[in-house]
Design an enzyme around this catalytic site. Structure first.
Site, PDB file in Angstrom:
ATOM      1  N   TYR C 103    -111.323 135.232 -61.010  1.00 16.83           N
ATOM      2  CA  TYR C 103    -111.852 134.636 -62.234  1.00 16.83           C
ATOM      3  C   TYR C 103    -112.209 133.179 -62.062  1.00 16.83           C
ATOM      4  O   TYR C 103    -112.802 132.576 -62.944  1.00 16.83           O
ATOM      5  CB  TYR C 103    -110.856 134.800 -63.381  1.00 16.83           C
ATOM      6  CG  TYR C 103    -110.843 136.196 -63.923  1.00 16.83           C
ATOM      7  CD1 TYR C 103    -112.018 136.796 -64.342  1.00 16.83           C
ATOM      8  CD2 TYR C 103    -109.665 136.916 -63.997  1.00 16.83           C
ATOM      9  CE1 TYR C 103    -112.023 138.074 -64.831  1.00 16.83           C
ATOM     10  CE2 TYR C 103    -109.651 138.204 -64.484  1.00 16.83           C
ATOM     11  CZ  TYR C 103    -110.839 138.773 -64.905  1.00 16.83           C
ATOM     12  OH  TYR C 103    -110.840 140.040 -65.392  1.00 16.83           O
ATOM     13  N   GLU C 189     -93.505 158.689 -59.604  1.00 11.99           N
ATOM     14  CA  GLU C 189     -94.918 158.313 -59.650  1.00 11.99           C
ATOM     15  C   GLU C 189     -95.245 157.451 -60.859  1.00 11.99           C
ATOM     16  O   GLU C 189     -95.913 156.454 -60.755  1.00 11.99           O
ATOM     17  CB  GLU C 189     -95.798 159.577 -59.667  1.00 11.99           C
ATOM     18  CG  GLU C 189     -97.278 159.266 -59.848  1.00 11.99           C
ATOM     19  CD  GLU C 189     -98.134 160.522 -59.938  1.00 11.99           C
ATOM     20  OE1 GLU C 189     -97.707 161.564 -59.407  1.00 11.99           O
ATOM     21  OE2 GLU C 189     -99.216 160.453 -60.529  1.00 11.99           O
TER      22      GLU C 189
END
Ligand SMILES: [Mg+2]
Ligand SMILES: [Mg+2]
Lengths: 477, 381, 363, 477
Positions: C103, C189
């Protein structure tokens, strides 16, 4: 066949004369085989005890082109009115086209101070008596369904056996009934139609296996009446019966009952208290009914041989629908005056709808709309959820409160039972809702602080407009 | 119980409809009331299937509350109902869905468990797959239940992922637990628990003078690493993008406890950044009944149009289509103050966006200096 | 880059950056275009024959950047811009995230992936790991359970509330004083499953550490897991969805990712055991059929690609077999499917039985 | 016009004879107005001091169809060789088509022991002298650009004023120059073209305002030579000059200099040391050059009236490109033998490319390829980054080392200065790269084991993270 038609017309005219008389009357139809110089003829004689004839009706009788094949076109008419001191005799030559030339006056016979009125019309035809008899019998049997007060009907046939002996056989005979104070034409028709249904529309005897009680019959009727002009008011009455031959599953069906399962409905049509071929006005009306409001889908409406037959889609297997339709003038005239087809269409439609609504009103779950039927599908799932909710609660007070609300015994209620109970209630609520005229739903239950329909939005708004809490990008402030 | 239902659920006298944070037993009681209501009407002489009156969640039912005595304003949903009606064929499914989710939530609450929305979806998929074909449907129905029972999603036994972080001059203490000092909790800050009732029970102490709401995690991390909160005594809070309920809840709780601390927001100079700020400030319809209860009077510290002089042209990027879309809906927002609208129209007019990170071109220290300067100069709107 | 490299200190790296800058300057002063060699690494290839060197951590070639080609010029431009930022970070001892860097010049970099590649390039050129550059990613991983550690002086005591999620430390190199009584580490997960375990108080009932990377694991999560695995010498079990993406996530923990291949020896967790969910679990635990989905074409292609990865052939042939089974059955399901019948099934039955089974295998 | 063309041919033949002689020679073109019986004629006489003519060239002269409109087709030729003792006189009748019938021998005149050689050809035409003079002048001025050693050229015109007085005017005259040891034909051409450019391709005098020094000229040349057969070697020489009239911004441009800003290039074409209309071989060659390798984009190449004109796209405003192209046989013959168009195309192309490369080589930043120009765009950024790396370093020794590497003063170097210096270096490195023939890069140094970019995978692996506002919708809690 023309003689058959003529006979039916003559009977209808007799009915009108009886109605006009106001007193209890009798109509007799008498068939006799006679032999005139080796030829066998059938003599038909129709007599009634109604008012005497003014003969106009005979002058105006309409006979088809081929009417005189097996028949000479001659009627013998004998008639007298209450006030008459004689009994008049006429010959009517129907081969003559001009009405005023048809009538031939014969010498009258004296009445010998007896006070009575009545008419007897007779003719003879080369047609086979048995055929005529069958036609008359079916016609009168249909007429009987009307269960007219004050009119007794009999059909008598006289034949000779090989030995030349005469045998008289009463084919059909009804007794006079006294009108109960509550009774009305439409209720009589309903009662008659019930009997007819119970006889599987065919038999002389009620089918006990199908209709041990009348619980399987759902009867609804509707009446519509409108002033035509002056005192002349047209009335249309409709009776609809849904019969559910539930007992007769395919397993124990006897072949004789098979017709009960046909998903066809033949509309019984009456005009001025006589069976009649279905009039166009009624055909039109029946076609324009919103059947799906009642869960019915006519696959076809066919206008076959003077009778209107509905074939239904998706009718439950053992269900039959019977419809009788009676249209008459309050004002009795002989011969009857008819006009105003548009009005009749309108009244038929109205009466049928009323009859259907009546059925729906009286019998829970009957004639549910397609819409309600679809909603029904959700009932088991909803019932399962709610019963699941109740049963999964570990708060016995709550459970008991629910049970008592449902009118169930407090304590250990079986899940299946609870579910079934709730399901039943839901379904009957749906059905109840379906019966109400549209616009009278259950809105009242929802507490709107602000007006009513203002805030009603199209459905998609509810379904799709709202994001979940995660999507702060969809910020329709 | 019926009376309770009438007074608290359907005939609320308050002008505002909002979702409460309730204990499992309270939620269960509300569900039970809903069941009893349903059965009662079902069993009445004139049986009916009660429509479910949900407070509708759309712009038509939105009102703006403007504080008269304070700067506090927020949006809220008033009592207009959208109904889940069984009797409308196309709504019947949604109606049953609401009951299915209520049933599932009830069972979870009875078990004293919590589920994730994904688990809820799976459970519903297995019991009634014909009603729930996607996660979105489940999420929507959960919002329906929230709108029906007027309790927060969390109260229904649904776990949300925790995104919020807090750091700075704040001491937090759960009952019977050790005090957490948010000024020494590493650069990742102290995670804000999704357990709203735990948050409710927190006791707090602070010597901060400002609360700074930060759009981005990475910026938050930078400021925490630099111990910015010691430079300017402050509490730093981030929701890592669009604010979740727990973060807003905690922020609201802090401002309730310390009403004199100004809340300053550091967001990207783009419509999305402003919308995040506005969500903290006013709530959003999207969050339904949970939206506005935690509205806080957040002020816009940066990045604002005035700061663009600090940002080189090459750090500006063109507005994305999504930005334009957000800008459009923000512009139509009645509540938006004029100076915010001016900023917004500047963005649209320039067709550009700038990220907070663009300030890094002056070095990684610059951000802190920039903030301190702005705060000292009270340069916020 | 042969052999195990030692951890460079910031001043080493600053020195290396200077050397790098100097070499560029020397080239330029000699009127030459600077030439930058970037070694290529990979974690796998499609060559199932035994003689690929994917696991040997040796570069498999190099990319040469000069000012001759326009894409190279752009890549050098980005590389130098990022290098300048990195030098600043190292000198000031600050940390920045990849997004911070992106950015800073979004219109020049045009995409985050461009910055990511530049960071990887710099790591390769300077022969170091990403965190050595003081480039951190915002850690999205969560941890809970029987572990206590400190990060840069701040103490993290997960044991005191073992069912509360803590963010994974960002600066794993600052993690010290690891103390644990855990018997194993359980990697799941996704957060949904992590929350299930938390809600079921799994760590109160089991002496373990639970970690999730919330999908594909980021670098800090993998490094932290690796650190725990190395320090604690306890088994690491992994629970992923029974679908190709779940498998890929497992493979990422086990073998590292391709684009960070240069750093794989510091990121992979070689002793991770695949606990489930296996395709066969569906029948074994009688899951409702609604939870079972057919593999999509995309899934099938993904499996096909996964099966070709050489490391499966060489290192984990039984994983490959299991994946083939998934391919044969043609179905997939998520871990949440295990909670359908009973919320506590996962923690009370599934995991204990799996772990018991697995620990017997290990012994 | 035919006389003009004939004159040009005759001059070209004179040039060949001079070249053949090897000694310093002079070519004089003399134009005189004469009046014969009230008609005004222009007498043209072209004389050279080259080898004597063997007359073959005159026999083979080609004249167009309309050649004899204003001219009788007669040439007077006077010639003698070094070894001849006489001076020979001939008439050549060009109207005669058969070469061997063209020549008419006239009586010779004695040489009186003088040793010289030379030829004079003269003819007269009805064409206006002023026109002829202008054409000759322009032709010879172009020829002068070749700056041939050993050949001096003069153009003299004699006219009569109104008083009948004769005036001789030397329109153009060059001196003989001695060849310097380093000089060559192409360098002479380059020097001539420089002069020409400095005169804005037009004026007699150098334009001082544009070309106060020759720094603004970038000159490149290229030579290509190939054996045809035997000793016969074709040579093509190209000179290209890029002139940058930088001083002449639009603000202080005088109208007379305006032509300098036209972005058109007329190619000067020479054959055998004579100006000539552009041959197809050259047109073909010029069209097939990869101009974009040199940052040039011909918008159009038009072949107008025997001259080839390029129009350039995107040429910087005050820049002009001049191209001269000279093609000749090493072996001098009179008349010249020409063949091998393909070979010439090839050589022209080669020579042009060499000249462009030469320019690029000699002048930094000149004729950069499009590709290099694009890479140039990165130079400022790269320079900023590198200077940033140096200046932001906290090691003063390193900084000083860098400054000294760059040849800058050690100490406090201003950032902007450093950046500019590095940028310059980068640009020259890019330009350097651009100059190198492709294929001679640093590729050799690279150990490519695998192809280039295939193992590149999507980046998603590491960046599946929280993200900003965009990715709030992740369901996977
Ligand atoms: Mg943003
Ligand atoms: Mg997955």
């Amino acid at each position: 066949m023309e003689v058959t038609n003529l006979s039916k017309q003559l009977i209808s005219l007799a009915v009108q004369r009886c109605r006009l008389s106001g007193d209890p009357c009798r109509i007799s139809v008498f068939l006799r085989q006679i032999t005139v110089s080796d030829s066998v003829f059938t003599q038909i004689s129709i007599s009634d005890t109604g008012v005497g004839s003014c003969l106009k009706e005979f002058q105006e009788l309409k006979i088809g082109y081929n009417g005189f094949a097996e028949w000479d076109g001659m009627l013998s008419v004998t008639t007298t009115s209450l006030g008459d001191s004689e009994i008049f005799h006429y010959k009517v030559n129907l081969k003559e086209n001009a009405p005023n030339k048809r009538l031939i006056k014969l010498p009258s016979s004296p009445k010998k101070n007896a006070v009575f009125s009545g008419t007897e019309v007779s003719t003879s035809s080369a047609e086979d008596m048995e055929l005529l008899l069958a036609d008359m019998s079916s016609f009168l049997r249909k007429m009987i369904i009307l269960k007219m007060h004050n009119i007794a009907i009999e059909l008598v046939a006289e034949s000779r056996d090989e030995h030349g002996l005469q045998h008289e056989k009463v084919v059909l005979a009804t007794e006079l009934t006294l009108p109960s104070p509550k009774s009305s034409n439409v209720l009589q028709l309903a009662s008659g139609l019930e009997d007819y249904v119970c006889k599987h529309r065919n038999f002389n005897e009620k089918c006990q296996s199908c209709f041990s009680s009348r619980d399987n019959l759902k009867v609804g009727n509707g009446q519509a009446c409108r002033q035509k002009h002056g005192n002349d008011a047209l009335t249309v009455e409709v009776v609809i019966i849904i019969s559910d031959n539930e007992l007769l599953g395919p397993s124990n069906s006897s072949p004789s009952c098979l017709k009960a399962f046909e998903s066809k409905t033949e509309v019984l049509y009456y005009r001025e208290f006589s069976p009649c071929s279905v009039h166009q006005s009624a055909v039109k009306a029946l076609g324009s009914i919103k059947w799906n409001k009642y869960g019915l889908t006519p696959r076809s409406i066919s206008d076959e041989e003077n009778s209107l037959v509905f074939e239904w889609e998706n009718l439950p297997p053992n269900t039959h629908i019977d419809i009788a339709l009676h249209s008459y003038d309050k004002q009795v005239t002989v011969p009857p005056l008819r006009q105003g087809i548009q009005l009749e269409t309108k009244l038929v439609k109205e009466a049928i709808s009323l009859a259907l609504d009546d059925l729906k009103e009286r019998y829970t779950g009957a004639l549910l709309s397609d819409h309600a039927l679809k909603i029904h599908n959700y009932a088991p799932d909803l019932a399962r959820s709610i019963s699941g909710l109740i049963l999964s609660s570990n708060d016995p007070n709550f459970r008991d409160e629910c049970f008592s609300l449902l009118g169930m015994q407090i304590g250990n209620v079986e899940g299946e039972l609870l579910e079934k109970c709730i399901k039943g209630k839901i379904i009957s609520a749906i059905d109840m809702n379906d019966r109400k005229p549209p616009g009278l739903g259950c809105k009242a239950a929802v507490p709107f602080l602000f007006g009513d329909d203002h805030f009603q939005e199209p459905e998609y708004m509810d379904e799709y407009d709202e994001g979940e809490e995660d999507s702060c990008n969809l910020m329709d402030f | 119980m019926w009376e309770l239902f009438q007074s608290s659920l359907l005939f609320s006298h308050q002008q505002l409809c909002y979702a409460d944070i309730l204990s499992p037993s309270q939620v269960r009681a509300r569900i039970e009331v809903a069941v009893l209501n349903f059965l009662k009407i079902l069993n009445s002489p004139n049986p009916e299937i009660t429509d479910l009156p949900l407070t509708s969640r759309n712009s038509k039912n939105t009102n703006v509350y403007r504080g008269l005595m304070s700067d506090n304003s927020h949006i809220f949903l008033s009592h207009s109902f959208s109904k889940r009606s069984m009797m409308r064929e196309n709504a019947a499914k949604a109606f049953v869905r609401v009951w299915k989710v209520m049933e599932m939530c009830y069972q979870i609450l009875v078990e004293e468990k919590r589920v994730t929305q994904r688990e809820l979806y799976y459970k519903l998929l297995c019991t009634s797959s014909e009603y729930f074909s996607s996660q979105t449907q489940v999420n929507r129905t959960v919002q329906d239940v929230v709108a029906l029972l007027h309790c927060s999603r969390y109260s229904l036994g649904i776990m949300a992922s925790t995104r919020g972080l807090i750091a700075g001059r704040l001491l937090l203490q759960e009952p019977n637990r050790e005090v957490v000092d948010c000024s020494v909790c590493g650069s990742s800050g102290h995670p804000i628990s999704g357990d709203l009732s735990m948050l409710e029970s927190l006791s707090m102490k602070t010597d901060a003078r400002y609360i700074i709401v930060i759009e981005k995690h990475a910026i938050f991390q930078r400021l925490v690493e630099d111990c910015f909160f010691n430079q300017v005594p402050s509490i730093l809070i981030t929701a890592k993008g669009c604010p979740d309920l727990a973060t807003r809840f905690l922020l609201h709780k802090i401002t309730k406890a310390f009403p004199n601390l100004p809340i300053l927001a550091l967001v990207d100079w783009n419509p999305a950044g402003l919308s995040i700020l506005c969500t903290f400030k006013y709530g959003s319809i999207g969050m339904g009944l949970e939206a506005y209860k935690y509205a806080c009077n957040v002020r816009w510290l940066g990045v604002r149009g005035d700061d663009l002089q600090l940002i080189p042209e090459e750090s500006m990027a063109p507005l994305k289509p999504k930005d334009k879309q957000i800008a459009k809906s923000l512009t139509s927002m009645e509540i938006l103050p004029d100076d915010y609208k001016e900023e917004l129209s500047l963005m649209v007019q320039r067709g550009q966006r700038a990220e907070i990170e663009a300030l890094y071109c002056h070095g990684y220290d610059f951000l802190g200096k920039y903030l301190a300067k702005k705060i000292v100069q009270a340069d916020y709107i | 880059m042969e052999g195990k490299r030692s951890t460079p200190t910031p001043s080493d790296l600053i020195q290396k950056i200077r050397e790098f800058s100097r070499s560029i300057l020397v080239d330029l002063c000699n009127g030459r275009s600077p030439v930058i060699f970037i070694n290529k690494f990979r974690t796998y290839c499609k060559n199932s024959a035994e003689n690929c060197f994917c696991s040997s951590n040796v570069p498999v070639g190099a990319k040469v950047l000069t000012l001759r080609k326009q894409p190279h010029a752009h890549r050098i431009d980005v590389l130098l811009r990022v290098l300048l930022i990195v030098q600043q970070l190292l000198q000031e001892n600050k940390h920045a995230s990849k997004r911070d860097i992106y950015y800073t010049y979004p219109s020049v970099f045009s995409d985050q992936s461009v910055v990511d590649r530049a960071i990887n390039d710099i790591c390769i050129v300077l022969k170091c790991s990403r965190h050595n550059l003081n480039v951190v990613s915002v850690a999205k991983g969560l941890v809970m359970g029987w572990v206590r550690y400190s990060e840069g002086g701040k103490k993290f005591d997960c044991i005191s509330s073992p069912n509360t999620a803590q963010p994974v430390p960002v600066q794993v190199e600052d993690v010290q004083d690891i103390l644990s009584f855990a018997e194993y580490i359980l990697v799941v997960e996704k957060e949904s499953v992590f929350q299930r375990l938390a809600n079921d108080k799994f760590c109160s009932l089991n002496r373990c550490i639970v970690i999730t990377g919330r999908g594909y694991p980021d670098v800090p999560t993998r490094r932290f897991l690796r650190l725990l695995a190395e320090k604690l010498h306890i088994p690491v079990y992994c629970l992923v969805d029974s679908d190709p993406y779940g498998f890929d996530i497992l493979a990422t923990y086990r073998f590292g990712s391709l684009e960070m291949a240069y750093d794989v020896e510091f990121l992979c967790v070689p002793n991770i055991c695949w606990l489930g969910a296996f395709t066969s679990d569906y029948e074994k635990f009688a899951l409702p059929s609604q939870c079972l989905l057919p593999l999509t074409t995309e899934d099938k292609n993904k499996i096909e690609a996964l099966l070709q990865r050489c490391y499966l052939q060489h290192e984990e042939p039984h994983w490959r077999l299991e994946l083939q089974r998934m391919q044969e059955k043609g179905v997939k399901f998520e871990i949440e499917a295990l909670s359908v019948n009973s919320l506590s099934f996962l923690t009370k039955e599934y995991l204990p039985s799996k772990i018991q089974c697995m620990s017997q295998l290990v012994r």
